[in-house]
Design a protein around this motif. Sequence first.
Motif, short mmCIF file in Angstrom:
data_model
loop_
_atom_site.label_atom_id
_atom_site.label_comp_id
_atom_site.label_asym_id
_atom_site.label_seq_id
_atom_site.Cartn_x
_atom_site.Cartn_y
_atom_site.Cartn_z
N GLU A 682 -6.30 -0.33 8.89
CA GLU A 682 -5.65 -1.62 8.76
C GLU A 682 -6.68 -2.74 8.66
O GLU A 682 -7.71 -2.72 9.34
N GLY A 683 -6.41 -3.70 7.80
CA GLY A 683 -7.28 -4.85 7.66
C GLY A 683 -8.40 -4.68 6.67
O GLY A 683 -9.14 -5.63 6.41
N SER A 684 -8.56 -3.50 6.10
CA SER A 684 -9.61 -3.28 5.10
C SER A 684 -9.03 -3.50 3.70
O SER A 684 -7.82 -3.45 3.49
N ALA A 685 -9.94 -3.76 2.75
CA ALA A 685 -9.49 -3.96 1.37
C ALA A 685 -8.90 -2.67 0.80
O ALA A 685 -7.95 -2.71 0.01
N GLU A 686 -9.43 -1.52 1.23
CA GLU A 686 -8.94 -0.25 0.71
C GLU A 686 -7.50 0.03 1.13
O GLU A 686 -6.78 0.77 0.46
N SER A 687 -7.06 -0.55 2.26
CA SER A 687 -5.67 -0.34 2.69
C SER A 687 -4.68 -1.04 1.79
O SER A 687 -3.49 -0.72 1.81
N HIS A 688 -5.13 -2.02 1.00
CA HIS A 688 -4.26 -2.70 0.05
C HIS A 688 -4.24 -2.01 -1.31
O HIS A 688 -3.30 -2.21 -2.08
N LEU A 689 -5.27 -1.24 -1.61
CA LEU A 689 -5.31 -0.52 -2.88
C LEU A 689 -4.42 0.71 -2.80
O LEU A 689 -4.22 1.29 -1.74
N ARG A 690 -3.89 1.14 -3.93
CA ARG A 690 -2.92 2.23 -3.97
C ARG A 690 -3.47 3.41 -4.77
O ARG A 690 -4.14 3.23 -5.80
#
Length: 1168
Positions: A682-690
């Motif tokens: 949570e909170g990392s840029a990779e958690s927003h990428l799909r």
Amino acid sequence: MMDVERSSLCNCVVNFLLEENYLLTAFELLHELLDDGRDAQAIRLKEFFSDPSHFPPDQISRYNSLRVLDPQSLLEEKEAIEEKLALCEYELRLAQEDIVKLKTELQRKEDLTQDKSSEPSVSNHVNHAPEIHRQKRDAPFSDLGPLKANERKDLNCAVKEYLLVAGYRLTAMTFYEEVTDQNLDVWEKSPASVPDALRHYYYQYLSSTSEAAEEKISMIRENDSLKEANESLNHEKLCLMKNKELAECQINALTKSLEATQKDLKDKENLTQDLKQALENQRKELNDCRAEITSLKMHIEGSSSLQNPVAANLDSTQSQAIESYKEEIKSLQMEIERLKAEKTNISDLVDSSCGDKESIQTEEKVVEMDENRTQISHHIEPAEVVDSNTLVMPVQTFDNSTPKPEENLPESIMNPSNSTDGFPDGRNLSQQEEKPPSEDSRLHLNSENLGSEPVPENMGLATIQILADALPKIVPYVLINHREELLPLIMCAIERHPDSSTRDSLTHTLFNLIKRPDEQQRRIIMDACVNLAKNVGEMRTETELLPQCWEQINHTYEERRLLVAQSCGELAEFVRPEIRDSLILSIVQQLIEDPATVVREAAAHNLALFLPLFPLMDKYFKVEELMFQLACDPSGVVVETTLKELLPAIINWGNKLDHILRVLLSHILGSAQRCPPLSGVEGSAESHLRVLGEQERWNLDVSLRMLAKLLPFIHQKAIETCPFSSVSDSNGTLLSSSILELYAGGHVEWPAFEWVHVDCFSGLLQLACLLPQKEDNLRIRMTKFLLAVSECFGDSYLIHIMLPVFLIAIGDDADLTFFPPNIHSRIKGLRPRTAVAERLAILGVLPLLLAGVLGSPGKRQQLADYLRKLLLEGATKESRSTTHNMDIVNAVRFLCTFEEHHGMIFNILWEMVVSSNIEMKISAANILKVIVPYIDAKVASTHVLPALITLGSDQNLNVKYASIDAFGAVAQHFKNDMIVDKIRVQMDAFLEDGSLEATIAVVRSLVIFQLTNTPVSSTDVMRRRQRANAFCEAIRALDATADLSANSIRDFLLPTIQNLLKDPDALDPAHKEALEIILKERSGGTFEALSKVMGAHLGIASSVTSFFGEGGLLGKKEITESPTEPVEALQSAASPAAAEDTRFMRIMRVTDMLRGKGKNPEETHQNQ
């Protein structure tokens, strides 16, 4: 199909809740739909609840201030209600028993009343059926009147049941509380009370036509009105009975008059027959005279040898006889003229009599006149020995006065001999003059016999019957390639046969004429069906041709299903409008689910064909769902047909471009958001990428293609709805700065234009921030769309609208002068607010800004300035992190996918290479490394290698090590001698430095990339063993002398050992034993644990496998003696004090690996 059905049911429930004003239930359903991610079904509910006219803000704030009941009071109220409920349930059971008894009694009385009124109702329905159907067809569905109590109860129960089954329990509870005047727990037994009622209602509605659905609804209303109209119908029946008696009296009078007319006509026909007989007698006499004249001529010629006095006497006698015969001929001609005049008068009388009874017995009289005409024609023929000029005119006139049967009979039942009865010229008569008298007599006899036999009235019908009986027996024995020649016969029989069952059988034969028809054969059969539909009309097309389509829809062969799809598009023109959007649309909908690609493609094509024929728009949303279903088809051919043909057809027919765009954006974002995140942190840029699956990636690609296809329609609508009078250019298609200034004033609304930069760009920016780095294809698709937008709307739009949106989206400042004040907040809302958002903007938005906005052909200089500022000035900032620099490098790498930008990028890179800034040089090396896959060998030799050599000679070690990795990337992609020689020289220079870090960098860049991209023939056993020994010695040297990090061991050492051990025959036994020991010590576990570690590694194992595995350099297992001199590959690198010859041999071994692809085994063996 299930998604389409679920969406349609949900739309039905939404419409019902809003129409019945169940707002709490609708609001709860909105939240549950949003929780499930079904934004497309929640669009209407969003618009409804966000409308300030329905929910004023002041009223909402007042409701928010109300006190909320605490759980304790609710529990007490619940217990009190439960006590009351128990009493009410007992009373309800008693009331229900009474209701059942009353319903039974009422039903018995209604049955008696309906039996009494059934007879007049049936007669009235027959008389007024066309008017009733017309009124039903014209009446809209919405004209149903207010809901009755029982109807409301059934619908409420059905909706409650649907909400529970669909899992919307909160919505169901709210709905139960909102319906206060009905008990939804008890549903009385009725025809509407069935399990899964709402789906049954839905299927029942879809399975019927619009006319049938309206009729079912109106029958309920008519049932009540029929009882009240019963007395008026009885009175009307009495009036009709009186009118019937009067009509019967008139019919009797007309019948008597008709009989008298028929009798008169028969007398006149008898007179005509007598005249014909008299004419025939005159002709016989004329023939006798002709024969006598001929005999006299022969007698005169025979007696020409007598004496002169006798000859003169005979000549005088002959001249007298000839004169007398001439007088007789003249009298006969006068008689014929008289008979002709009488015949003309009689014919006029016959015509007038026939005119009086034409509507009753036209066909019968025509057949009789045809028979008489046949007799006259054949009786005239023997008289043709006479001079044709004498008798042609009377015969022709007489014949023309006879009514022609061709004017009243169909062509199929005409007598073929009648076509020459009129003798339009004298050719037939002159041809008969040469026949001898015996033949004339025979013809005369045949004509009399023919005239005496009546011609059958149903000759043509019998021919059709024979044809219909014979065709099913003939077709199987005709070659398949020649069966289309039977189509005219089959069409004629289908068109004219009176029996419907026979026509159905022949139509079945037509559709099954060829077992698996190819494209040309389907075209021939389809043309025949179209011609048949033109001739038989709408009703027979619907009842005879369309059922054959429905029967073939599940056929085993796809060619037959293709024929069904083709018929839907071409036969739709010849059926009633209400059939097109019911039955034919249902057929196409089923064909869309077909497993064959060609059938689905044909369904899409033919749906686009007959879509303009739809009379109403009530099926629009259904057709739109089918279009999106076809657009997401796994076959590219189906998708291409949908985008090229069906999409424009739907826009032109439905004119709902706004709705399509809203749904399309919702699909684009939904497809990406439903995918799992790249990281669970949570909170990392990779958690927003799909992480996109294959299906989601395909859906996104198709959706972006569809958006590009819609761009011309978006631009056209924006131009058409422009609220300003002037447009800059002469074509009126581009937007000038003056137009944008007027738009920025905010005095008028321009929603079609505003959608592009407010909604569309916002959706694309959200999608870009969800895509990981490897999804270059989707980014290229978005880039091409942005370039097309700038091309359509012009440079002014690009500079003043597009560029500010994307600059703000990556966190830069931009000028919003050309934006209306009311959307400033939405544009500024695109600016990233957090560090994670800023990194996502660099990852996703910056590539689009560089390639799609600044990459426009007219903005190359601005692109160069921005990129120079980004790379040169940005590199001097100490606050910029390494991750940020790599993200910018990735954006430049994406820009290099477009070849037209290579020259500009290399100019900027050279400025970075010759710069004195260390970070700038390292960034240049990193950029050179990542752009290698996008350039050719010439560019690599002329631009990349000189820059890398310059960086490799730099005194800073970090710059030098970065250039080593870039050299490895070049070595991975290019294998020609010139490039390899340059890399070898540079690598030798790195190894001569004697630095352990430089040596490891060389090994990492060359060995790993060499293993990845240098397939060598497996038959070169000596080279295989030589290289295996070199690697083994290098590994043993590194293990003994170097203190390797955990990452180096995991990423490089263990994968290399594991792949060497896959080919034990190529290894020396001592090396094999040593490698196994190193593997156990370094891995800290078994081989299985190592395999698991390697399975999670990013591609290194597969890279090494490509070299050492089967088919690779070490994959071939052959027994050959090892070379006599072992090669110490990297041992000298770990020990700087080694001898020079050993260092030289090591360098040659490493660099030879780089050149191994270009040398054949013989050359290698000779060199050794």
